[in-house]
Design a protein around this motif. Structure first.
Motif, short mmCIF file in Angstrom:
data_model
loop_
_atom_site.label_atom_id
_atom_site.label_comp_id
_atom_site.label_asym_id
_atom_site.label_seq_id
_atom_site.Cartn_x
_atom_site.Cartn_y
_atom_site.Cartn_z
N ILE A 21 0.84 -1.20 0.00
CA ILE A 21 0.00 0.00 0.00
C ILE A 21 0.88 1.25 0.00
O ILE A 21 0.62 2.21 -0.74
N ILE A 22 1.92 1.24 0.82
CA ILE A 22 2.83 2.39 0.87
C ILE A 22 3.52 2.57 -0.48
O ILE A 22 3.61 3.69 -1.00
N VAL A 26 3.33 5.76 -3.12
CA VAL A 26 4.51 6.52 -3.55
C VAL A 26 4.67 6.49 -5.07
O VAL A 26 4.93 7.52 -5.69
N THR A 27 4.51 5.32 -5.66
CA THR A 27 4.82 5.17 -7.09
C THR A 27 3.60 5.26 -8.01
O THR A 27 3.76 5.48 -9.20
N PHE A 32 1.74 -2.57 -7.71
CA PHE A 32 1.67 -2.61 -6.25
C PHE A 32 0.23 -2.71 -5.75
O PHE A 32 -0.02 -3.32 -4.72
N LEU A 33 -0.70 -2.15 -6.49
CA LEU A 33 -2.10 -2.31 -6.12
C LEU A 33 -2.53 -3.77 -6.25
O LEU A 33 -3.18 -4.31 -5.35
#
Length: 79
Positions: A21-22, A26-27, A32-33
């Motif tokens: 999540i972090i 950030v990106t 990442f999701l």
């Protein structure tokens, strides 16, 4: 797998989910999701499948004491 290992596996999956999540924040990368969703689904699956009383097989839920709420037997391998 004993309850102590299952507990640490659930914690590790939750930590990985938080990290994803972090990293997504950030990106803004959709990778990442999707990883966040995968780790969350894995955590739920491990919880439902393995977080059970070794004596009766009842799901232990969130409030785990030293004794099973279903059969009343002591959960020795929790610590």
């Amino acid at each position: 797998m004993n309850l102590k290992k299952v507990k640490y596996l659930i914690y590790a999956l939750a930590a990985a989910c938080a990290l994803m999540i972090i990293l997504f924040g950030v990106t803004k990368s959709m990778v990442f999701l999707w990883l966040t969703l995968a780790f969350a689904a894995a955590g739920v699956a491990v919880n439902l499948a393995l977080w059970r009383c070794p004596h009766c097989g009842g799901h232990l839920g969130r409030d785990v004491s030293q004794y099973c709420t279903y059969c009343g037997k002591k959960l020795d391998d929790l610590e």
